[in-house]
Design an enzyme around this catalytic site. Structure first.
Site, PDB file in Angstrom:
ATOM      1  N   THR A  95      76.752  51.591   4.261  1.00  0.00           N
ATOM      2  CA  THR A  95      76.170  50.658   5.346  1.00  0.00           C
ATOM      3  C   THR A  95      77.160  49.155   5.342  1.00  0.00           C
ATOM      4  OG1 THR A  95      74.002  51.299   5.106  1.00  0.00           O
ATOM      5  CG2 THR A  95      74.265  49.246   6.484  1.00  0.00           C
ATOM      6  N   GLU A 104      65.401  60.475  16.772  1.00  0.00           N
ATOM      7  CA  GLU A 104      66.370  59.778  17.418  1.00  0.00           C
ATOM      8  C   GLU A 104      67.322  60.515  18.681  1.00  0.00           C
ATOM      9  OE1 GLU A 104      67.511  56.660  13.876  1.00  0.00           O
ATOM     10  OE2 GLU A 104      68.868  58.005  14.432  1.00  0.00           O
ATOM     11  N   ASN A 135      79.396  46.856  11.453  1.00  0.00           N
ATOM     12  CA  ASN A 135      79.638  48.119  10.566  1.00  0.00           C
ATOM     13  C   ASN A 135      79.852  49.389  11.527  1.00  0.00           C
ATOM     14  OD1 ASN A 135      77.025  48.636  11.380  1.00  0.00           O
ATOM     15  ND2 ASN A 135      76.356  49.057   9.257  1.00  0.00           N
ATOM     16  N   LYS A 158      78.630  51.392  17.819  1.00  0.00           N
ATOM     17  CA  LYS A 158      78.150  49.960  18.166  1.00  0.00           C
ATOM     18  C   LYS A 158      79.094  49.060  19.097  1.00  0.00           C
ATOM     19  CE  LYS A 158      75.314  49.934  14.012  1.00  0.00           C
ATOM     20  NZ  LYS A 158      74.899  48.958  13.045  1.00  0.00           N
ATOM     21  N   TYR A 200      65.161  50.629  16.244  1.00  0.00           N
ATOM     22  CA  TYR A 200      65.252  49.934  15.090  1.00  0.00           C
ATOM     23  C   TYR A 200      63.869  49.753  14.633  1.00  0.00           C
ATOM     24  CZ  TYR A 200      70.232  49.539  14.844  1.00  0.00           C
ATOM     25  OH  TYR A 200      71.525  49.724  14.744  1.00  0.00           O
ATOM     26  N   HIS A 209      75.923  53.773  13.958  1.00  0.00           N
ATOM     27  CA  HIS A 209      74.943  53.950  13.446  1.00  0.00           C
ATOM     28  C   HIS A 209      74.684  55.472  13.288  1.00  0.00           C
ATOM     29  CE1 HIS A 209      70.502  54.452  12.913  1.00  0.00           C
ATOM     30  NE2 HIS A 209      70.511  55.613  13.611  1.00  0.00           N
TER      31      HIS A 209
HETATM   32  P1  AMP Z   1      70.023  51.895   8.362  1.00  0.00           P
HETATM   33  O1  AMP Z   1      68.690  52.335   9.196  1.00  0.00           O
HETATM   34  O2  AMP Z   1      69.602  51.978   6.783  1.00  0.00           O
HETATM   35  O3  AMP Z   1      70.958  52.858   8.858  1.00  0.00           O
HETATM   36  O4  AMP Z   1      70.036  50.369   9.039  1.00  0.00           O
HETATM   37  C1  AMP Z   1      70.427  50.238  10.335  1.00  0.00           C
HETATM   38  C2  AMP Z   1      71.065  49.105  10.530  1.00  0.00           C
HETATM   39  O5  AMP Z   1      70.515  47.889  10.138  1.00  0.00           O
HETATM   40  C3  AMP Z   1      72.467  49.104   9.676  1.00  0.00           C
HETATM   41  O6  AMP Z   1      73.410  49.915  10.362  1.00  0.00           O
HETATM   42  C4  AMP Z   1      72.766  47.737   9.693  1.00  0.00           C
HETATM   43  O7  AMP Z   1      73.358  47.129  11.089  1.00  0.00           O
HETATM   44  C5  AMP Z   1      71.630  46.907   9.586  1.00  0.00           C
HETATM   45  N1  AMP Z   1      71.142  46.740   8.239  1.00  0.00           N
HETATM   46  C6  AMP Z   1      70.572  47.581   7.360  1.00  0.00           C
HETATM   47  N2  AMP Z   1      70.553  47.017   6.168  1.00  0.00           N
HETATM   48  C7  AMP Z   1      70.692  45.750   6.179  1.00  0.00           C
HETATM   49  C8  AMP Z   1      70.837  44.446   5.685  1.00  0.00           C
HETATM   50  N3  AMP Z   1      70.431  44.686   4.143  1.00  0.00           N
HETATM   51  N4  AMP Z   1      71.397  43.515   5.766  1.00  0.00           N
HETATM   52  C9  AMP Z   1      71.759  43.417   7.300  1.00  0.00           C
HETATM   53  N5  AMP Z   1      71.744  44.267   8.019  1.00  0.00           N
HETATM   54  C10 AMP Z   1      71.175  45.560   7.697  1.00  0.00           C
END
Ligand code: AMP
Length: 159
Positions: free
Chosen positions: A92, A137, A123, A10, A50, A126
């Site tokens: 995450t 993806e 973070n 990122k 996303y 991805h």
């Molecule tokens: P994921 O699809 O679970 O890998 O989530 C994708 C991205 O969304 C993560 O890498 C974070 O940047 C963001 N994300 C996921 N869950 C949260 C959360 N509870 N609060 C804030 N950002 C989130």
């Protein structure tokens, strides 16, 4: 068991100049880079990538973050690549990520801080969550021509 997975470094990883360190961590496992490029994500493309998060409260901050500078997109191939990459990347939330994982070693952001300030969690990475998600993806981010077929020295020992 051999599969491909999508990894995005990122804007925070690119701007902090730790792309090489992160890519090395993956290379050292013996997984193979089969695609790699620098991309500036548009708001439209962010919504595609996303899609499952678009209606969540954190999406606005996430889109602002992922579009704020170039990212590195790559496809890694290896045995159980989805699971292996997620293990190396860590949880995450960087605050919760174990030492030894990329997020645990290179970041420390917390949901408590980002929620209070209405910003995205920084973070670094991805990584596809499941084998099904990885297929979708990889196809979204890379054309067939951008994915390469070659043999690494590791493969002699793995296969
Ligand atoms: P994921 O699809 O679970 O890998 O989530 C994708 C991205 O969304 C993560 O890498 C974070 O940047 C963001 N994300 C996921 N869950 C949260 C959360 N509870 N609060 C804030 N950002 C989130």
């Amino acid at each position: 068991m051999k599969e491909k997975t999508l990894v995005l470094l990122k804007p925070d990883a690119v701007q902090r100049g730790i792309v090489g360190d992160i890519v090395s961590r993956f290379e050292h496992t013996g997984m193979k880079i089969v695609g790699l490029k620098m991309v500036r994500v548009t708001p439209e493309f962010s919504k595609k990538h996303y899609a499952t998060h678009v209606n969540k409260p954190f999406y606005t901050g996430l889109e602002k973050f992922i579009t704020e500078g170039p990212i590195i997109a790559m496809v890694l191939e290896g045995l159980h690549a989805v699971e292996t990459v997620r293990k190396i990347v860590g949880s995450t939330e960087p605050k919760s990520a174990a030492p030894g994982t990329i997020r645990g070693d290179y970041s420390h952001h917390s949901y408590a801080y980002t929620d209070a300030h209405g910003i995205a969690i920084k973070n670094l990475i991805h990584a596809s969550g499941t084998s099904e998600e990885a297929k979708t993806e990889v196809a979204l981010w890379f054309t067939k021509e951008e994915l390469h077929d070659y043999t690494t020295v590791h493969e002699k020992h793995v296969f």
